[in-house]
Scaffold this motif. Structure first.
Motif, short mmCIF file in Angstrom:
data_model
loop_
_atom_site.label_atom_id
_atom_site.label_comp_id
_atom_site.label_asym_id
_atom_site.label_seq_id
_atom_site.Cartn_x
_atom_site.Cartn_y
_atom_site.Cartn_z
N LYS A 7 0.84 -1.21 0.00
CA LYS A 7 0.00 0.00 0.00
C LYS A 7 0.87 1.26 0.00
N LYS A 8 1.99 1.21 0.75
CA LYS A 8 2.91 2.36 0.79
C LYS A 8 3.56 2.59 -0.57
N VAL A 9 3.87 1.50 -1.26
CA VAL A 9 4.47 1.60 -2.60
C VAL A 9 3.49 2.32 -3.54
N VAL A 10 2.22 1.90 -3.49
CA VAL A 10 1.21 2.50 -4.37
C VAL A 10 0.97 3.97 -3.99
N LEU A 14 1.46 7.22 -6.44
CA LEU A 14 0.41 8.24 -6.65
C LEU A 14 0.97 9.63 -6.35
N ASP A 15 1.79 9.75 -5.30
CA ASP A 15 2.41 11.05 -4.98
C ASP A 15 3.39 11.48 -6.08
N LEU A 16 4.15 10.51 -6.59
CA LEU A 16 5.16 10.84 -7.61
C LEU A 16 4.54 11.27 -8.94
N GLN A 17 3.26 10.97 -9.13
CA GLN A 17 2.61 11.38 -10.39
C GLN A 17 2.65 12.90 -10.56
N ALA A 18 2.61 13.62 -9.43
CA ALA A 18 2.63 15.09 -9.49
C ALA A 18 3.96 15.61 -10.00
N THR A 19 5.05 14.83 -9.82
CA THR A 19 6.38 15.31 -10.23
C THR A 19 6.81 14.71 -11.57
N GLY A 20 6.00 13.80 -12.13
CA GLY A 20 6.38 13.15 -13.38
C GLY A 20 7.38 12.03 -13.18
N GLU A 21 7.65 11.66 -11.92
CA GLU A 21 8.65 10.62 -11.64
C GLU A 21 8.01 9.29 -11.27
N SER A 22 6.73 9.16 -11.51
CA SER A 22 6.04 7.92 -11.15
C SER A 22 6.33 6.83 -12.18
N ALA A 23 5.71 5.68 -11.99
CA ALA A 23 5.91 4.55 -12.90
C ALA A 23 4.67 3.69 -12.86
N THR A 24 4.57 2.75 -13.80
CA THR A 24 3.51 1.75 -13.77
C THR A 24 4.16 0.44 -13.37
N LEU A 25 3.71 -0.13 -12.26
CA LEU A 25 4.29 -1.38 -11.77
C LEU A 25 3.90 -2.55 -12.66
N LEU A 26 4.73 -3.59 -12.63
CA LEU A 26 4.40 -4.81 -13.36
C LEU A 26 3.97 -5.91 -12.41
N GLY A 27 2.79 -6.48 -12.68
CA GLY A 27 2.35 -7.69 -11.99
C GLY A 27 2.67 -8.85 -12.92
N ILE A 28 3.55 -9.75 -12.49
CA ILE A 28 4.07 -10.78 -13.39
C ILE A 28 3.57 -12.16 -12.99
N GLY A 29 2.94 -12.84 -13.92
CA GLY A 29 2.48 -14.21 -13.65
C GLY A 29 3.68 -15.11 -13.44
N PRO A 30 3.78 -15.79 -12.29
CA PRO A 30 4.95 -16.65 -12.04
C PRO A 30 4.80 -17.96 -12.80
N THR A 418 13.99 3.48 -5.38
CA THR A 418 14.68 4.57 -4.67
C THR A 418 13.81 5.82 -4.63
N ARG A 419 13.16 6.14 -5.76
CA ARG A 419 12.30 7.33 -5.80
C ARG A 419 11.15 7.20 -4.79
N ILE A 420 10.56 6.01 -4.70
CA ILE A 420 9.46 5.80 -3.76
C ILE A 420 9.97 5.94 -2.32
N LYS A 421 11.10 5.31 -2.03
CA LYS A 421 11.64 5.33 -0.66
C LYS A 421 11.98 6.76 -0.24
N ASN A 422 12.48 7.55 -1.18
CA ASN A 422 12.83 8.94 -0.87
C ASN A 422 11.59 9.78 -0.62
N ASN A 423 10.45 9.29 -1.11
CA ASN A 423 9.21 10.06 -1.05
C ASN A 423 8.30 9.61 0.09
N VAL A 424 8.58 8.43 0.67
CA VAL A 424 7.67 7.89 1.69
C VAL A 424 7.71 8.76 2.94
N LYS A 425 6.51 9.09 3.39
CA LYS A 425 6.40 9.98 4.57
C LYS A 425 6.50 9.16 5.84
#
Length: 425
Positions: A7-10, A14-30, A418-425
């Motif tokens: 949940k923290k990753v997501v 969502l926060d990073l979307q405001a800065t243009g540094e966000s990403a789309t995660l991959l859900g990978i079928g194992p 790294t971008r997410i970790k730097n942004n986590v409150k």
């Protein structure tokens, strides 16, 4: 590396979307241990989190029939991922996720038309094993109702079952004193009814109301229909940017990420549209199974060349055995279109239709990787190639990496942990 709850990753994305540094995660079928290895190596090298999204047919409790992937149950699956991570010195973020959990989500349960009560009981047993094995995200999907085939399941029914199942899972988690887990709700299936933005918002609003009443958490992801659809081994849908963007904004206003399913075989243009559309995650599965099958067929073709050159005498039957097992598995029916769905195994075996057989092998080869006869032929082929300095298993892993890498590049994943970790409150 400290494990951030999903949940923290997501929320970070969502926060990073405001800065243009966000990403789309991959859900990978194992789809196999090779697929797990390819995924973790890329995640490690390029610094991004990954989700392994296991369906109940792929990974499930032994008492419920186990899974076709390596015969994995939830615990052996978790252990296998852990082992691969240890082997490569992994220190990024991976998440074990249940894809399409809930009642009737095993093909057999649906085909047997299990009564609602029984199907709910089995779905709950599966969730308990997920929770005990340390899964990070559970998809709550009660929309595969065999008594409502082809109809839109009433929203009230979907809502009631969804909230009841989240409540059940939260009680089981708390009883075991386990850390928080994320939930994924909704479905990409058109009969789930969440195809229009209006229905989607109604669903979120009513879900929020019911969850709050019972003191339950909001989901981490809500699945929405973005126009994607996988059939055979191709993307036959049409990506709808406006729908994706509107759904993403709506979900975001409730602090939730939009999850897209059926994201296989997308072209680069569509992939690049995902960042501006603000889709938080995409699920891709059959494509990786197909790529692994293709890798084995390439190696079999090399082996045949070595025979031709007089370098190998005792050739494996990798292609023939894979083909026979793929046809007999009948799992290709799910992905075929039109009358081909109804062909019998005998008809396919007897027909001298090389194109149809090749198509079935491409679609369904991966369902057979755990069959003893298939494993024996692959091992024999590996040994023949190794005698001439070709590392077959390494080639297979690297081959699976290619489509994952394409998505990761377009999805702006490089460095996002790294971008997410730097942004986590």
């Amino acid at each position: 590396m400290e494990k951030l709850p999903i949940k923290k990753v997501v929320e970070g994305l969502l926060d990073l979307q405001a800065t243009g540094e966000s990403a789309t995660l991959l859900g990978i079928g194992p789809m196999s241990k090779n697929c797990v290895q390819a995924t973790l190596e890329l995640s490690q090298d390029d610094d991004y989190p990954v989700m392994f999204i296991a369906s109940r047919n792929q990974v499930d409790a032994d008492e419920l029939g186990g899974g076709y992937v390596n015969g994995w149950n939830q615990f052996t699956f978790a252990k296998a991922v852990e082992e691969v991570a240890a082997e490569i010195g992994y220190d990024n973020l991976y998440y074990l996720c249940r894809d399409h959990g809930g009642p009737w989500q095993r093909d057999k349960e649906r085909n047997d038309h299990l009564p609602t009560e029984k199907a709910m009981e089995l779905g709950k047993k599966s969730y308990v094993a997920d929770i005990e094995a340390g899964f990070d995200l559970l998809m709550i999907d009660p929309t595969k109702d065999p008594f409502e085939v082809g109809k839109v399941i009433p929203l009230d029914t979907v809502l009631t079952r969804t909230v009841d199942l989240i409540e059940f899972c939260e009680q089981e988690r708390k009883a075991r004193n386990l850390p928080e887990i994320g939930y994924e709700v909704g479905t990409e299936e058109t009969n789930g009814g969440l195809t229009s933005t209006e229905t989607y918002e109604t669903f979120i609003l009513r879900l929020k109301e019911e969850l709050e009443k019972r003191g339950l958490p909001m989901p981490t992801f809500i699945v929405g229909q973005t126009g994607t659809l996988t059939r055979k081994t191709e993307q036959v849908g049409t990506f709808n940017f406006k729908n994706a963007y509107d759904l993403a904004q709506m979900a975001k206003s409730y602090g939730v990420g939009l999850k897209e399913h059926n994201g296989d075989y997308l072209d680069d243009v569509t992939l690049l549209e995902h960042i501006p559309s603000q889709i938080t995650a995409t699920n891709v599965a059959p494509q990786y199974g197909t790529e692994e099958t293709r890798a084995y067929l390439n190696l079999a073709a090399v082996e045949a060349k070595l025979v031709e050159y007089g370098l190998v005498e005792d050739v494996s039957n990798t292609r023939e055995v894979l083909l026979e097992h793929a046809i007999k598995s009948e799992r290709w029916r799910k992905w075929m279109v039109g009358e081909q769905k109804e062909l019998t195994v005998e008809q396919i075996m007897e027909q001298d239709d090389a194109q149809l057989q090749a198509e079935i092998l491409d679609i369904a080869g991966h369902y057979t990787f755990n069959d003893d006869e298939v494993k024996a032929e692959i091992e024999k082929m590996y040994a023949n190639l190794k005698a001439h300095n070709i590392d077959g298993q390494r080639y297979v892993v690297d081959h699976i990496k290619r489509p994952i890498r394409d998505y990761a590049e377009c999805y702006n994943l490089n460095g996002v942990t790294t971008r997410i970790k730097n942004n986590v409150k």
